[in-house]
Design an enzyme around this catalytic site. Structure first.
Site, short mmCIF file in Angstrom:
data_model
loop_
_atom_site.label_atom_id
_atom_site.label_comp_id
_atom_site.label_asym_id
_atom_site.label_seq_id
_atom_site.Cartn_x
_atom_site.Cartn_y
_atom_site.Cartn_z
N HIS A 207 0.84 -1.20 0.00
CA HIS A 207 0.00 0.00 0.00
C HIS A 207 0.87 1.24 0.00
O HIS A 207 1.99 1.22 0.52
CB HIS A 207 -0.98 0.01 1.19
CG HIS A 207 -0.32 0.16 2.53
ND1 HIS A 207 -0.11 1.39 3.12
CD2 HIS A 207 0.14 -0.76 3.40
CE1 HIS A 207 0.46 1.21 4.30
NE2 HIS A 207 0.62 -0.08 4.51
N ASP B 296 -0.46 4.41 0.90
CA ASP B 296 -0.98 5.46 1.78
C ASP B 296 -0.28 5.41 3.13
O ASP B 296 0.37 4.43 3.46
CB ASP B 296 -2.50 5.33 1.97
CG ASP B 296 -2.88 4.01 2.62
OD1 ASP B 296 -2.34 2.96 2.20
OD2 ASP B 296 -3.69 4.02 3.57
N ASP C 209 6.56 1.83 6.11
CA ASP C 209 5.15 1.39 6.14
C ASP C 209 4.34 2.23 5.19
O ASP C 209 3.75 3.20 5.59
CB ASP C 209 4.62 1.46 7.57
CG ASP C 209 3.19 0.97 7.70
OD1 ASP C 209 2.65 0.43 6.73
OD2 ASP C 209 2.62 1.14 8.79
N GLU D 82 -5.06 1.41 3.12
CA GLU D 82 -4.72 0.42 4.15
C GLU D 82 -4.80 1.02 5.55
O GLU D 82 -5.29 0.38 6.48
CB GLU D 82 -3.31 -0.13 3.88
CG GLU D 82 -3.01 -1.42 4.66
CD GLU D 82 -2.43 -1.18 6.05
OE1 GLU D 82 -2.41 -2.14 6.85
OE2 GLU D 82 -2.01 -0.04 6.36
N GLU D 83 -4.32 2.26 5.70
CA GLU D 83 -4.22 2.85 7.03
C GLU D 83 -5.58 3.23 7.62
O GLU D 83 -5.67 3.59 8.79
CB GLU D 83 -3.30 4.08 7.00
CG GLU D 83 -1.85 3.78 6.60
CD GLU D 83 -1.09 2.96 7.63
OE1 GLU D 83 -1.67 2.60 8.68
OE2 GLU D 83 0.09 2.65 7.38
N ASP E 163 4.61 -5.94 4.92
CA ASP E 163 4.01 -4.77 5.58
C ASP E 163 3.90 -5.03 7.08
O ASP E 163 2.81 -5.09 7.64
CB ASP E 163 2.63 -4.49 4.99
CG ASP E 163 2.02 -3.21 5.53
OD1 ASP E 163 2.79 -2.33 5.97
OD2 ASP E 163 0.79 -3.11 5.56
#
Lengths: 451, 451
Positions: free
Chosen positions: A125, A127, A158, A192-193, A221
């Site tokens: 990801h 974001d 991340d 994702e976050e 991740d």
């Protein structure tokens, strides 16, 4: 430099025969790749800096244009390497304002397929979580900065770094005219976050198409427990709770109204304080009972994990954890549930002093869940508990609890052949200091040998 | 239109002979003044709109330039009417950033003095509390807006309207070529909403100079209890508390660290929850014991105060107060202490979800104090209480409690001749609907007759 790519390797899906030795892992094939990577370090770091500079904060819909921008940059890089890309629509979200906006799409990509090779699908990801200097950043979070040989920037590990590491691994194969030992696919998202809205539904929809020929999925991740690379074989799930206490029609002056009115903030503080005690125990009735019991075999696993409690305490700047032993601390982080209170919306949060009584406040906390907890059951238990505490307070205000469910908890079988391949890749990659890209290369090598 | 100037009148200082009737209150003198005021309503409202539009938020040092700008506008208006102005320096303040900045000055002003007349000093302030639309404002707080005959805007009543009303009263005397029955002085500050830094020291310094010939001070900076004008003969004091809990070196990911670390937010929530119970009782040991006992005479005073509980509940949108009777509610607001929790700095406060564990959080609350509480004693009691609660939690974090002391509580004698004059002015002014300016005129008239 290795420290900045703290990506743990997770191999979740697929299954195959057990590992075997193979010539494709030999130094004759790998040497040119390693040389290319060493020779292009600065370029890789510079590209990571460009990615970090894009403020792809998915928690704020106003920033989704930046999320989309970085998805476009990612797609372009894949296309330049000969990949095919598709932006899959994952629906819309209704904002607090009532406006309905399109979610950032999910990027699906693949390369030309050789039916003789296994197919590896890489998840990542682009974001990030919000990042402000006042949150405690020593450097500008959106300006990748080297301090003592480490690189700091929001999303550097991340998950921008690991995604780029895979792209750079492909680049290395192509530039050195080596043949990729596997077929590659990518699934890259931008939400994702904040709960990966729409991702689960998309994977279901594409189960018989995009994913039909995928043998393995790799997710880089997660974090390392210590300075040693880690293979993650499970993660806790998460449910996010919003506790809204709403009172009078407008904010009140505490000098004028304080004392005769049960304030929403007092209600909310009492509700939040009823959730967890000072030993870290979650006080919601029934919640801990669902937790899978600890087996002797599992307990033993924890003994060999490298985790230097004293060093970590020193690094973090605290003098004790809630548990006394290494095993206790790691189990609290991994195999038991936890509850964290994140903040309050609607109250005074700026520096300085303000004597207003806020009319409506929203407390926010999340519960990390483990096998065999069921998110729906947890949600019901928490709501009932909060309602009970609130009822006892005989408040004139109103209470509303809502949730967003993140991932469910999961745990995989460590003896699965994919974990064997992953373990070999990590061990071999450790000899080299540009760890993540090398490990990525080796994963594809060892995966191909287990097919 | 009258509703927007909710200024209560306080006459604090000075003493004189009891009131007597006088010709200066006759309609022959007052009629032209009233006519002028009626004829210039729109102009007065327009000027108030200009003042409201200046975002003189004193809680934010970055906005002090706007506070200073409005002080300049005020000084210019006084000078245009022939007044003399001085900007008195009240020192500096060290900001959280470490930077030291000059506080907005205090404006002192007077007009030509006639030794035969008593001297009235008007206190007012031109700064405001912060105001954001998301705090619950229906209209733009910095754009004075009429809704159903009422005018809404930050500071319209607290305290820009009342200050302007005095200036307009002077303007009316001058425009109609009437002689002011009193000598006038002004003391106007720009830091009232954040504790009037430096004001007390300034009044002490100028006791033998600027204030030496002042007979009376009038403060129009309070609210009406009901739709009837109110004379305030006391106000509660206030101390603002900052409770800082500081933990690890940086924010943590709750998925990675939740469960093994006693989080600063849990500590802070427990500390805040230890302060007040759901009946509004302050739980800090010893704090309530200092409160002056209620006398029978004082109790009776409350019986005749107009305060329609049902109407107020309806207006505020709640179904019950903490007390059951009108007298109980008003005493809770005026003669008993109260504690309000205002918010938390350093935690997640934006809309949406964020799963970070904040490393450092500052809880903010204030205690309204009454006779015979001593701010220094209250501060010690609160600090000891919080320290005790914190110690029991065996937290790895650190606690620091700091305070800013606002005003001390005070109560005046209702039978004092100034209150008699004030009462007469309010009663006479009520016959007219541009209430505040008329009341201001009449105060100066009746004050002159009590000298």
């Amino acid at each position: 430099m290795a420290g900045f790519l703290l990506a743990a390797i997770m191999i979740l899906l697929g299954s195959s025969s057990s590992s075997s030795s193979s010539s494709s892992g030999s130094s004759a094939v790998l040497e040119p790749l390693f040389q290319y990577i060493h020779g292009h370090q600065n370029e890789f770091v510079q590209r990571l800096g460009e990615w970090v500079a894009i403020q792809s904060d998915s928690s704020d819909p106003a920033m989704w244009r930046e999320v989309k921008r970085l998805l476009n940059v990612t797609a372009q890089k894949i296309q330049e390497m000969g990949g095919r890309v598709e932006f899959a629509d994952v629906g819309t979200q209704q904002l607090a304002s009532g406006e309905t906006v399109a979610l950032p799409p999910v990027l699906l990509a693949d390369f030309e397929r050789d039916a003789r090779k296994p197919t590896l699908c890489i998840y990542g990801h682009v974001d990030v979580q919000p990042a402000k200097k006042e949150d405690g950043w020593v450097t500008d979070p959106y300006n990748l900065t080297e301090v003592n040989g480490n690189l700091y920037g929001r999303g550097a590990t991340d998950n921008k770094g690991p995604v780029l590491a895979w792209l750079h691994a492909v680049e290395a194969y192509q530039a050195t005219k080596q043949e990729l030992p596997v077929n590659l696919k990518f699934i890259i998202e931008g939400m994702e976050e904040t709960g990966s809205d729409g991702l689960e539904e998309l994977t279901r929809q594409r189960n018989e198409s995009f994913f039909s020929d995928v043998d393995y999925i790799v997710i880089s991740d997660n974090v390392w427990v210590s300075r040693r690379p880690a293979l993650t074989y499970g993660t806790r799930g998460s449910t996010y709770f919003f506790v809204e206490v709403k009172g009078v029609n407008q904010d009140l002056h505490s000098g004028v109204w304080g004392g005769c009115y049960q304030e929403p903030m007092s209600d909310l503080i009492a509700l939040l304080d009823s959730l967890i005690d000072h030993s870290g125990k979650i006080l919601v009735p029934g919640l801990n009972e669902a937790v899978a019991p600890l087996t002797e075999e599992e307990r033993k696993l924890y003994e060999n994990i490298h985790f230097d409690v004293e060093e970590v305490k020193k690094e973090m700047g605290i003098n004790h954890f809630l548990q006394d032993t290494k095993e206790g601390i790691l189990m609290a982080r991994w195999r038991y549930p936890s509850l964290s209170i994140h903040g309050i919306e609607g109250a005074f949060s700026d520096p300085g002093s303000k004597t207003v009584i806020p009319r409506r406040v929203i407390g926010k906390f999340s519960i990390r869940q483990v096998p065999n907890m069921e998110p729906a059951v947890v949600e019901r238990q928490v709501k009932e508990h909060l309602q009970q505490v609130f009822t006892k307070r005989k408040s004139p205000n109103s209470l509303a609890v809502t949730t967003t469910v993140g991932a469910k908890p999961w745990v995989a079988d460590l003896k699965d052949p994919q974990y064997v391949a992953g373990r070999k890749a990590v061990k071999a990659g450790l000899r080299n200091f540009i760890v993540t890209i090398i490990i990525n290369l080796l994963i594809s090598v060892f995966i191909s040998t287990t097919k």
